[in-house]
Design a protein around this motif. Structure first.
Motif, PDB file in Angstrom:
ATOM      1  N   LEU A 237       1.007  -1.197   0.110  1.00 60.99           N
ATOM      2  CA  LEU A 237      -0.031   0.063  -0.041  1.00 60.99           C
ATOM      3  C   LEU A 237       0.826   1.268  -0.048  1.00 60.99           C
ATOM      4  O   LEU A 237       1.760   1.252   0.674  1.00 60.99           O
ATOM      5  CB  LEU A 237      -0.873  -0.085   1.403  1.00 60.99           C
ATOM      6  N   ARG A 238       0.388   2.085  -0.638  1.00 60.14           N
ATOM      7  CA  ARG A 238       1.195   3.537  -0.886  1.00 60.14           C
ATOM      8  C   ARG A 238       0.836   4.333   0.461  1.00 60.14           C
ATOM      9  O   ARG A 238       0.049   3.909   1.396  1.00 60.14           O
ATOM     10  CB  ARG A 238       0.763   4.432  -1.799  1.00 60.14           C
ATOM     11  N   ASP A 239       1.400   5.494   0.862  1.00 60.99           N
ATOM     12  CA  ASP A 239       1.634   5.969   2.059  1.00 60.99           C
ATOM     13  C   ASP A 239      -0.096   6.621   2.306  1.00 60.99           C
ATOM     14  O   ASP A 239      -0.555   6.745   3.550  1.00 60.99           O
ATOM     15  CB  ASP A 239       2.410   7.366   2.240  1.00 60.99           C
ATOM     16  N   ASP A 240      -0.442   6.935   1.099  1.00 60.82           N
ATOM     17  CA  ASP A 240      -1.851   7.594   1.259  1.00 60.82           C
ATOM     18  C   ASP A 240      -3.125   6.585   1.165  1.00 60.82           C
ATOM     19  O   ASP A 240      -4.158   6.831   0.633  1.00 60.82           O
ATOM     20  CB  ASP A 240      -2.454   8.616   0.140  1.00 60.82           C
ATOM     21  N   GLN A 241      -2.702   5.309   1.316  1.00 61.79           N
ATOM     22  CA  GLN A 241      -3.506   4.235   1.379  1.00 61.79           C
ATOM     23  C   GLN A 241      -3.713   3.369   2.667  1.00 61.79           C
ATOM     24  O   GLN A 241      -2.723   3.192   3.180  1.00 61.79           O
ATOM     25  CB  GLN A 241      -3.227   3.216   0.088  1.00 61.79           C
ATOM     26  N   ARG A 242      -4.997   2.919   2.903  1.00 57.93           N
ATOM     27  CA  ARG A 242      -4.977   1.885   3.892  1.00 57.93           C
ATOM     28  C   ARG A 242      -5.907   1.158   3.929  1.00 57.93           C
ATOM     29  O   ARG A 242      -6.989   0.995   2.901  1.00 57.93           O
ATOM     30  CB  ARG A 242      -5.239   2.801   5.436  1.00 57.93           C
ATOM     31  N   LEU A 243      -6.130  -0.317   4.614  1.00 55.46           N
ATOM     32  CA  LEU A 243      -6.899  -1.320   4.512  1.00 55.46           C
ATOM     33  C   LEU A 243      -8.380  -0.732   5.056  1.00 55.46           C
ATOM     34  O   LEU A 243      -8.341  -0.248   6.095  1.00 55.46           O
ATOM     35  CB  LEU A 243      -6.506  -2.488   4.894  1.00 55.46           C
ATOM     36  N   TRP A 244      -9.219  -1.506   4.553  1.00 60.71           N
ATOM     37  CA  TRP A 244     -10.687  -1.188   4.994  1.00 60.71           C
ATOM     38  C   TRP A 244     -10.675  -1.702   6.414  1.00 60.71           C
ATOM     39  O   TRP A 244     -11.167  -1.103   7.447  1.00 60.71           O
ATOM     40  CB  TRP A 244     -11.363  -2.003   4.171  1.00 60.71           C
ATOM     41  N   VAL A 245     -10.130  -2.956   6.693  1.00 60.32           N
ATOM     42  CA  VAL A 245     -10.137  -3.555   8.061  1.00 60.32           C
ATOM     43  C   VAL A 245      -9.555  -2.629   8.984  1.00 60.32           C
ATOM     44  O   VAL A 245     -10.124  -2.477   9.964  1.00 60.32           O
ATOM     45  CB  VAL A 245      -9.339  -4.820   8.125  1.00 60.32           C
TER      46      VAL A 245
END
Ligand code: WTA
Length: 662
Positions: A237-245
């Motif tokens: 994942l990139r820095d500006d991305q996160r997982l839904w969980v």
């Protein structure tokens, strides 16, 4: 076929109208034939019936405001929240009942069932997560997701906090995603890692990331993990991305107060194709749209809370918005979602689902019905479909043969079939039979719904005689109508109103909505929609702009000019025919053909893939230099060509004709 079957087929073939089955009428939500007259006499107050299907936090003070045409408003002064209407208000009575029944494509995977309580909980948690990310009222959140439960959850979470969503069909390309995020200034994206198509996992995040590379502003992304570990792709994942969980589960048990939205506040944007290359951002509002989705679901789809309603569309299109998510959930019923295709693992997959869940309605598209018909009735025959009470179709004209096949082999002649004409812009159904009231005529969608004023006119706006082809127009506003094109009021007026309105008038009666469809009407007011009269083509019920496809083709190295038209196609309804002029030094060979097909898949998506690419040294043009599209269509269809002598270059026609494979 047995003799009895043959006899039945022969009888069906001759029959051109069908009465609604008595057993259906007896229990129908709407069965009073006076409704047409009552609505006409009582317009616009008749639409309070739609508003009454919802719970309002503040009562509206005006039903219809036509003071600033064509920027019409409905239920002004009223306040409500769409997620509260789809969830909270059902909790007391129906909290334990199923809201969404989700069936994944792999048959060995457990299905997911969400009761209204479950859905309410998940939507609240997602809403809290969005808030924490900084999503505020009126921030557009883009969703690029296939048919997984997190899609409606995310949509309702947005609705809860007053953030409009813009759902981009997962089958669209990375470029299409980027164009839409840029156009809507959308800083948030919810997507997923992948999903299944005909047994194979697809890498969706890769495509989403490619799209994000072309978004001009900063973004934040939430990624749902749909694929189990075994099938998951390797992504950092990139820095500006996160997982839904991580984002959502951090808010376990959170409760988010639904924001009171003005009736006219935007609920969502949906990009659709038009005449120019640039997709149109259709704006729908909270009060008008939701009441329209709910009322038509009630009156036409006959949805009742105890039903298990199945629409096989994708939520990435308007049909899924109105008739998988908003309409059915507003009515508190069970709505089904199916991730896969109807032929995986076998051609009876839909029938297996209908049987297993005892679906009560099926709403699908003519292109699917034509495929079922081609596969043969042995597939539905293997299953007990007697739970079905009503059948529906949408998206393109349905020919009487396919209609009758659907009526007989799926509905066992016991279910009314509603052929529903409407558009992304209309928010919901406009022309169709009320199934408990009107007889059905295969091939004709039916009369306009009560309170809808449809006329078939000629180019001057005069009504045409029954039986003659003309243009479909809608003479009075309705609650579900689009309010404008996002940040482009001028294009809104040009695209839908200019043709048939007195645009200088401030009296709403002088304004007429033009959907850009050709149509004819019969003596009983039944409308047969003939198809688009603009540069939009309809491939398997998917609406595509020829200009968008042309610009994707012209972007391919070696292409000088391209003209795209729709040609008739037995299964798809229409197919893409691309006429291409190469640049000097390039040959119209297999390699270029493949590059063109790839260019279209990258620019729009596989649904827009050309059926045929025809290389030509010139395109047929009029003396004034306009490409003769109609002629190119006739060539694609192998039709008789009219007079071509007025062309600037009549000689090209024969050489093009030779190349088209029929
Ligand atoms: C076509 C889909 C004939 C029409 C809900 C319209 C139909 C376009 C029908 C809108 C029907 C939709 N009979 N044609 N029952 N339903 N159409 O915006 O050309 O994706 O203008 O909305 O589909 O496509 P859209």
């Amino acid at each position: 076929m047995s003799d009895a079957d043959t006899e039945l087929e022969a009888r069906l073939e001759e029959q051109d109208s069908f009465e609604p089955p008595e057993s259906f009428v007896e229990q129908a939500n709407v069965s009073n034939p006076d409704i047409y007259e009552e609505f006409e006499e009582n317009w616009p107050e008749c639409w309070e019936a739609a508003a009454d299907m919802l719970d309002w936090e503040t009562e509206y003070d005006q039903t219809f405001d036509g003071s600033n045409p064509p920027f019409f408003e409905w239920f002004t002064g009223g306040e409500l929240n769409a997620s509260a209407n789809c969830l909270d208000r059902h909790l007391d009575e129906r909290g334990d009942e199923v809201a969404i029944e989700w069936v994944g494509e792999p048959t060995d995977e457990a299905n997911r069932t969400y009761t209204y309580e479950d859905l309410h909980r998940e939507v609240n948690e997602a809403a809290a997560a969005l808030r924490e990310m900084g999503v505020g009222e009126d921030d557009v959140v883009t969703m690029y997701m296939p048919m997984i439960p997190e899609l409606p959850i995310a949509m309702l979470a947005c609705a809860r906090i007053g953030a409009p969503h813009s759902v981009v069909f997962a089958g669209f390309s990375a470029d299409a995603l980027a164009t839409r995020m840029n156009a809507a200034d959308s800083e948030y994206l919810i997507t997923c890692d992948g999903y299944y198509r005909r047994g194979d996992p697809l890498d969706h995040l890769e495509k989403a990331n490619e799209g994000l590379d072309n978004v001009e502003h900063d973004t934040e992304t939430v990624v749902v993990e749909r694929l189990p570990e075994d099938d998951a792709f390797d992504h950092d994942l990139r820095d500006d991305q996160r997982l839904w969980v991580d984002a959502v589960h951090a808010h376990k048990g959170a409760e988010v107060e639904p924001v009171a939205r003005d009736a006219e506040d935007m609920l969502f944007l949906m990009y659709t194709s038009g005449t120019t290359g640039e997709p149109k951002g259709v704006k729908h509002t909270t009060g008008g749209y939701l009441s329209w989705a709910a009322w038509t679901s009630h009156a036409v789809l006959d949805i009742k809370p105890e039903d298990t309603y199945f629409c096989s569309a994708d939520i990435g299109w308007i049909t899924g918005h109105s008739y998988i998510v908003y309409g059915p959930l507003a009515l508190g019923t069970t709505t089904m979602m199916y991730e896969g295709t109807p032929d995986h693992p076998e051609r009876d997959r839909l029938w297996e689902i209908v049987e297993e869940y005892e679906a009560t309605q099926l709403y699908t598209a003519p292109t699917a019905i034509r495929a079922f018909m081609k596969w043969g009735s042995e597939f539905p025959d293997q299953h007990d479909l007697s739970s079905l009470r009503l059948l529906g179709t949408v998206g393109e004209p349905i020919n009487p043969r396919a209609w009758k096949w659907y009526y007989k082999h799926i509905g066992n002649e016991e279910c009314p079939v509603v052929d529903t004409w409407w558009q992304t812009e209309t928010g919901g159904m406009m022309v169709t039979t009320l199934p408990g009231v009107k007889e059905m005529k295969p091939g004709s969608a039916g009369p306009a719904l009560p309170g809808i004023d449809a006329e078939i006119v000629d180019t001057t706006g005069e009504q045409v005689e029954p039986g003659r082809a003309g243009y479909l127009t809608i003479q009075k506003p309705w609650p579900g109508m689009l309010r404008t094109l996002y940040q482009n009021d001028e294009r809104f007026v040009d695209e839908y109103w200019r043709e048939y309105s007195d645009t200088d008038s401030d009296d709403w009666r002088d304004w007429t909505y033009f959907p850009e469809d050709g149509a004819k009407i019969d003596e009983d007011g039944y409308i047969t929609v003939l198809g688009r009269v603009d540069d939009v083509i309809n491939v398997s019920g998917h609406r595509l702009g020829t200009m968008e496809i042309e610009s994707a083709i012209v972007g391919v190295e070696g292409v000088a000019e391209a003209a795209v038209v729709g040609g008739d196609h037995e299964m798809k309804g229409e197919a893409v025919y691309a006429y291409v002029i190469t640049e000097d030094g390039y040959d119209g060979d297999e390699e270029l053909r493949d590059a063109i097909i790839q260019g279209v898949e990258d620019g729009i998506g596989p649904i827009a893939r050309p059926e045929q690419v025809i290389f030509t040294p010139e395109l047929p043009k009029t003396r004034s230099g306009k490409i003769m599209r109609r002629l190119l269509e006739d060539i694609a269809n192998g039709a008789e060509l009219g007079d071509t002598s007025t062309l600037r270059n009549p000689d090209v026609v024969a050489s093009i004709q030779e190349q088209v494979q029929k």
